[in-house]
Write an enzyme that holds these catalytic residues in place. Sequence first.
Site, PDB file in Angstrom:
ATOM      1  N   CYS A   1      -8.160 -13.053  34.528  1.00 41.68           N
ATOM      2  CA  CYS A   1      -9.207 -13.938  33.688  1.00 41.68           C
ATOM      3  C   CYS A   1      -8.635 -14.920  32.923  1.00 41.68           C
ATOM      4  O   CYS A   1      -9.095 -16.020  32.559  1.00 41.68           O
ATOM      5  CB  CYS A   1      -9.753 -12.461  32.799  1.00 41.68           C
ATOM      6  SG  CYS A   1      -8.683 -11.540  31.881  1.00 41.68           S
TER       7      CYS A   1
ATOM      8  N   HIS B   1     -11.292 -11.555  25.407  1.00 41.84           N
ATOM      9  CA  HIS B   1     -10.086 -12.028  25.002  1.00 41.84           C
ATOM     10  C   HIS B   1     -10.326 -13.325  24.208  1.00 41.84           C
ATOM     11  O   HIS B   1     -11.434 -13.905  24.284  1.00 41.84           O
ATOM     12  CB  HIS B   1      -9.208 -12.617  26.169  1.00 41.84           C
ATOM     13  CG  HIS B   1      -8.756 -11.474  27.091  1.00 41.84           C
ATOM     14  ND1 HIS B   1      -8.061 -10.390  26.699  1.00 41.84           N
ATOM     15  CD2 HIS B   1      -9.099 -11.476  28.492  1.00 41.84           C
ATOM     16  CE1 HIS B   1      -7.961  -9.550  27.825  1.00 41.84           C
ATOM     17  NE2 HIS B   1      -8.352 -10.116  28.752  1.00 41.84           N
TER      18      HIS B   1
END
Length: 337
Positions: free
Chosen positions: A140, A220
């Site tokens: 990711c 994140h």
Amino acid sequence: MKNIAVIGYGVIGKRVADAINIQDDMNLVGVCDVISDWRIQNAIRKEYNIYAATNEAEKQMKSSGISVQGNLQDLLDKVDLVVDCTPKNIAAKNVEIYKKQGIKFIVEGGEKHETTGHSFNAETNYESALNLNATRVVSCNTTSILRTLGALKRADLLDYARGTLLRRATDPWESHLGGIMNTMVPEREIPSHQGPDAQSVDPDLNVITSAVKVPETLSHLHYWNVKLKKQTTKEEVLNAFKTSSRIKLIQYDQGLVSNNTIKEMFLDMGRPWGDMYEVALWEDMLKVVGDELFYAYVVDNQAIVIPETIDAIRALTGIETDSQKSISKTNKSLGIN
């Protein structure tokens, strides 16, 4: 139509299966796992064909009332390509099965580049994956790095980049099993693995990353300081980012001040699970000072690799040779505007 199997029906696997199921040029033959709980029950509700990864799993599934179509080998005999979304220790063993069978396969970012010899990002190196036997869709965070720095590179603005990653502690549904609280844990090594991982896709990227694990589970957060090749304007930088259909420019002053508010927006948009396939980059936070660029963005680690995986299927099977046509087709199917 290419016949596709999903091995591992977890956080990524269930999303990949749903994405495959809505494409008009590929067919989800079945999903394979060892679980018999609520997760696989949802696959049954969606009328996916269920296959058992092991004999023990098959017994447990049948005792739980699950109609099992066969075992892993039965599924492999029916498909053109496998997307393996299992944990890395399991995936590494499965890869040997796929190679012996002579079947094309995709693994996710938890595996090493050497597992496939090719790492994939749709906007960066789609053409190099055409008709290969295997590829790895990078993680990711690495996906987000390639999208953002790739856009700057295409505009011939990128000299070098230095990024700090604030990493979620664990997946939301596993918060009761681990993670951290009331602390932050810096990764010991600099660069953290994401920078070298991005270079496995684009060796010319001059990028160094550092990472800190933080006590939250939603997403994140990245902060980037980029040295540009020349003095430029904010408008030119934004125009570069707009060349990527998978970067979504957001506004801090519109109430999108945190990862939870961004998540709420995507839930309101009607995305499954509130998934954010795009990099959500703050437009009004972005700052250009001479030849330096500063910006920040949020990454949904459960969703960002899903469109990349669909594009990787098309590349490996050769059903679409044009990267932009595949990206556009995937975007439309997933509601990426």
